[in-house]
Write a protein that holds these residues in place. Structure first.
Motif, PDB file in Angstrom:
ATOM      1  N   HIS A  45       0.812  -1.219   0.000  1.00  0.00           N
ATOM      2  CA  HIS A  45       0.000   0.000   0.000  1.00  0.00           C
ATOM      3  C   HIS A  45       0.842   1.263   0.000  1.00  0.00           C
ATOM      4  CE1 HIS A  45      -4.143  -1.384   0.106  1.00  0.00           C
ATOM      5  NE2 HIS A  45      -3.693  -2.413   0.807  1.00  0.00           N
ATOM      6  N   LYS A  46       1.932   1.259   0.736  1.00  0.00           N
ATOM      7  CA  LYS A  46       2.804   2.443   0.772  1.00  0.00           C
ATOM      8  C   LYS A  46       3.285   2.773  -0.646  1.00  0.00           C
ATOM      9  CE  LYS A  46       5.597   5.339   3.048  1.00  0.00           C
ATOM     10  NZ  LYS A  46       5.119   6.687   3.210  1.00  0.00           N
ATOM     11  N   ALA A  47       3.784   1.790  -1.353  1.00  0.00           N
ATOM     12  CA  ALA A  47       4.266   2.006  -2.718  1.00  0.00           C
ATOM     13  C   ALA A  47       3.115   2.315  -3.673  1.00  0.00           C
ATOM     14  CB  ALA A  47       5.037   0.772  -3.193  1.00  0.00           C
ATOM     15  N   TRP A  48       2.019   1.559  -3.565  1.00  0.00           N
ATOM     16  CA  TRP A  48       0.886   1.751  -4.479  1.00  0.00           C
ATOM     17  C   TRP A  48       0.263   3.134  -4.320  1.00  0.00           C
ATOM     18  CZ3 TRP A  48      -4.365   2.635  -3.897  1.00  0.00           C
ATOM     19  CH2 TRP A  48      -5.109   2.555  -5.086  1.00  0.00           C
ATOM     20  N   GLU A  49       0.040   3.550  -3.081  1.00  0.00           N
ATOM     21  CA  GLU A  49      -0.588   4.851  -2.862  1.00  0.00           C
ATOM     22  C   GLU A  49       0.280   5.991  -3.383  1.00  0.00           C
ATOM     23  OE1 GLU A  49      -1.609   4.941   1.313  1.00  0.00           O
ATOM     24  OE2 GLU A  49      -3.221   3.475   1.017  1.00  0.00           O
ATOM     25  N   GLU A  50       1.584   5.899  -3.175  1.00  0.00           N
ATOM     26  CA  GLU A  50       2.476   6.943  -3.686  1.00  0.00           C
ATOM     27  C   GLU A  50       2.455   6.979  -5.206  1.00  0.00           C
ATOM     28  OE1 GLU A  50       6.289   6.268  -1.842  1.00  0.00           O
ATOM     29  OE2 GLU A  50       5.519   6.813   0.139  1.00  0.00           O
ATOM     30  N   ASN A  51       2.368   5.821  -5.829  1.00  0.00           N
ATOM     31  CA  ASN A  51       2.340   5.716  -7.280  1.00  0.00           C
ATOM     32  C   ASN A  51       1.011   6.212  -7.852  1.00  0.00           C
ATOM     33  OD1 ASN A  51       3.264   4.878  -9.879  1.00  0.00           O
ATOM     34  ND2 ASN A  51       2.356   2.870  -9.614  1.00  0.00           N
ATOM     35  N   ARG A  64      -9.678   9.358   0.629  1.00  0.00           N
ATOM     36  CA  ARG A  64     -10.538   8.664   1.601  1.00  0.00           C
ATOM     37  C   ARG A  64     -10.316   7.158   1.594  1.00  0.00           C
ATOM     38  NH1 ARG A  64     -14.953  11.476  -0.868  1.00  0.00           N
ATOM     39  NH2 ARG A  64     -15.684   9.425  -1.471  1.00  0.00           N
ATOM     40  N   ARG A  65      -9.660   6.660   0.554  1.00  0.00           N
ATOM     41  CA  ARG A  65      -9.473   5.227   0.413  1.00  0.00           C
ATOM     42  C   ARG A  65      -8.054   4.770   0.749  1.00  0.00           C
ATOM     43  NH1 ARG A  65     -13.930   6.475  -2.109  1.00  0.00           N
ATOM     44  NH2 ARG A  65     -15.406   4.853  -2.662  1.00  0.00           N
ATOM     45  N   ARG A  66      -7.203   5.656   1.181  1.00  0.00           N
ATOM     46  CA  ARG A  66      -5.836   5.284   1.556  1.00  0.00           C
ATOM     47  C   ARG A  66      -5.855   4.366   2.773  1.00  0.00           C
ATOM     48  NH1 ARG A  66      -1.040   8.230   0.124  1.00  0.00           N
ATOM     49  NH2 ARG A  66      -1.451   9.753  -1.490  1.00  0.00           N
ATOM     50  N   LYS A  67      -4.963   3.382   2.765  1.00  0.00           N
ATOM     51  CA  LYS A  67      -4.938   2.392   3.854  1.00  0.00           C
ATOM     52  C   LYS A  67      -3.634   2.420   4.662  1.00  0.00           C
ATOM     53  CE  LYS A  67      -8.794   0.452   2.230  1.00  0.00           C
ATOM     54  NZ  LYS A  67      -8.896   1.047   0.937  1.00  0.00           N
ATOM     55  N   LEU A  88      10.508  -0.355   6.864  1.00  0.00           N
ATOM     56  CA  LEU A  88       9.998  -1.616   6.304  1.00  0.00           C
ATOM     57  C   LEU A  88      10.150  -1.619   4.789  1.00  0.00           C
ATOM     58  CD1 LEU A  88       6.744  -2.100   8.398  1.00  0.00           C
ATOM     59  CD2 LEU A  88       8.861  -3.423   8.568  1.00  0.00           C
ATOM     60  N   PRO A  89      10.368  -2.800   4.215  1.00  0.00           N
ATOM     61  CA  PRO A  89      10.506  -2.873   2.759  1.00  0.00           C
ATOM     62  C   PRO A  89       9.206  -2.499   2.063  1.00  0.00           C
ATOM     63  CG  PRO A  89      10.421  -5.079   3.711  1.00  0.00           C
ATOM     64  CD  PRO A  89      10.460  -4.112   4.852  1.00  0.00           C
ATOM     65  N   GLN A  90       9.370  -1.865   0.910  1.00  0.00           N
ATOM     66  CA  GLN A  90       8.221  -1.524   0.084  1.00  0.00           C
ATOM     67  C   GLN A  90       8.231  -2.390  -1.166  1.00  0.00           C
ATOM     68  OE1 GLN A  90       7.318   2.583  -0.713  1.00  0.00           O
ATOM     69  NE2 GLN A  90       8.296   3.227   1.183  1.00  0.00           N
ATOM     70  N   CYS A  91       7.065  -2.555  -1.697  1.00  0.00           N
ATOM     71  CA  CYS A  91       6.894  -3.296  -2.935  1.00  0.00           C
ATOM     72  C   CYS A  91       7.778  -2.662  -4.009  1.00  0.00           C
ATOM     73  CB  CYS A  91       5.419  -3.220  -3.330  1.00  0.00           C
ATOM     74  SG  CYS A  91       4.945  -4.238  -4.719  1.00  0.00           S
ATOM     75  N   GLU A 101      -7.713   6.480 -15.672  1.00  0.00           N
ATOM     76  CA  GLU A 101      -8.454   5.229 -15.876  1.00  0.00           C
ATOM     77  C   GLU A 101      -7.625   4.019 -15.451  1.00  0.00           C
ATOM     78  OE1 GLU A 101     -10.025   8.446 -18.336  1.00  0.00           O
ATOM     79  OE2 GLU A 101      -8.021   7.562 -18.306  1.00  0.00           O
ATOM     80  N   ALA A 102      -6.319   4.091 -15.636  1.00  0.00           N
ATOM     81  CA  ALA A 102      -5.444   3.003 -15.171  1.00  0.00           C
ATOM     82  C   ALA A 102      -5.462   2.934 -13.652  1.00  0.00           C
ATOM     83  CB  ALA A 102      -4.022   3.208 -15.691  1.00  0.00           C
ATOM     84  N   VAL A 103      -5.499   4.089 -12.997  1.00  0.00           N
ATOM     85  CA  VAL A 103      -5.592   4.118 -11.535  1.00  0.00           C
ATOM     86  C   VAL A 103      -6.895   3.452 -11.103  1.00  0.00           C
ATOM     87  CG1 VAL A 103      -5.763   5.589  -9.484  1.00  0.00           C
ATOM     88  CG2 VAL A 103      -4.131   6.149 -11.296  1.00  0.00           C
TER      89      VAL A 103
END
Length: 188
Positions: A45-51, A64-67, A88-91, A101-103
């Motif tokens: 999630h850390k990597a995905w949300e930043e991306n 509102r959907r960040r985890k 901690l390691p990130q993806c 649309e990709a998001v």
């Protein structure tokens, strides 16, 4: 066929693959196993949300959907310190998200995972005695609003859908499932 129906159909195999590989029974059988599972979710999630945040079609809808903050809360409840969590390691690099649309396609996977989290939360509570305040906030992320959050996501996805972007949405969802599988199911 709506984009939601198409996503469900075309990502079914990827969904089943990750569900079979997760081995949740083993991973939530102990506090240590559960903590390690949350560490993997945090790294994703850390990597995905930043991306994804930079290309999200609606910033407040996405925020509102960040985890990640819920995962930090859970990890701290399970004994990790803030400085440990930061390290901690990130993806590894995620899939490219070239357009809003990709998001949304990628969010389909993440939001669907949230639906499954409600079931996992009950198992975590029964097995480990944890609730949203004591280490299970992530899996209870939307609480009683889970159905409403899914419907609102579906409405945004349907609104964004068009013949020109639907392939991109589906491709992004499929790639997100692959990345999530590889990261979560890798033996730490």
């Amino acid at each position: 066929m709506t984009i939601l129906a198409r996503l469900k159909t075309e990502t079914r195999a990827a969904h089943d693959r990750i569900e079979a590989a997760m081995d949740l029974d083993r991973r939530i059988a102990s506090r240590d196993g559960y903590r390690d599972l949350l560490i993997r979710f945090y790294g994703f999630h850390k990597a995905w949300e930043e991306n994804a945040a930079h290309k999200a079609p609606d910033r407040s809808f996405f925020e509102r959907r960040r985890k990640t903050r819920l995962l930090v809360q859970d990890l701290e409840a399970l004994g990790l310190k803030s400085e440990d969590i930061i390290r901690l390691p990130q993806c590894p690099p995620l899939i490219p998200l070239p357009a809003p649309e990709a998001v949304l396609g990628s969010m389909y996977v993440v939001e669907g995972s949230t639906l499954g989290g409600a079931i996992i939360a009950r198992d975590v509570e029964n097995r480990l005695g944890l609730n949203a305040e004591t280490g299970c906030a992530y899996f209870r992320s939307y609480g009683r609003d889970i159905a409403a959050m899914w419907r609102s996501f579906g409405a945004v996805l349907l609104e964004a859908s068009s013949p020109e972007v639907d392939d991109l949405i589906v491709e992004s969802a499929q790639k997100t499932f692959d990345v999530m599988h590889d990261w979560l199911c890798e033996t730490p």
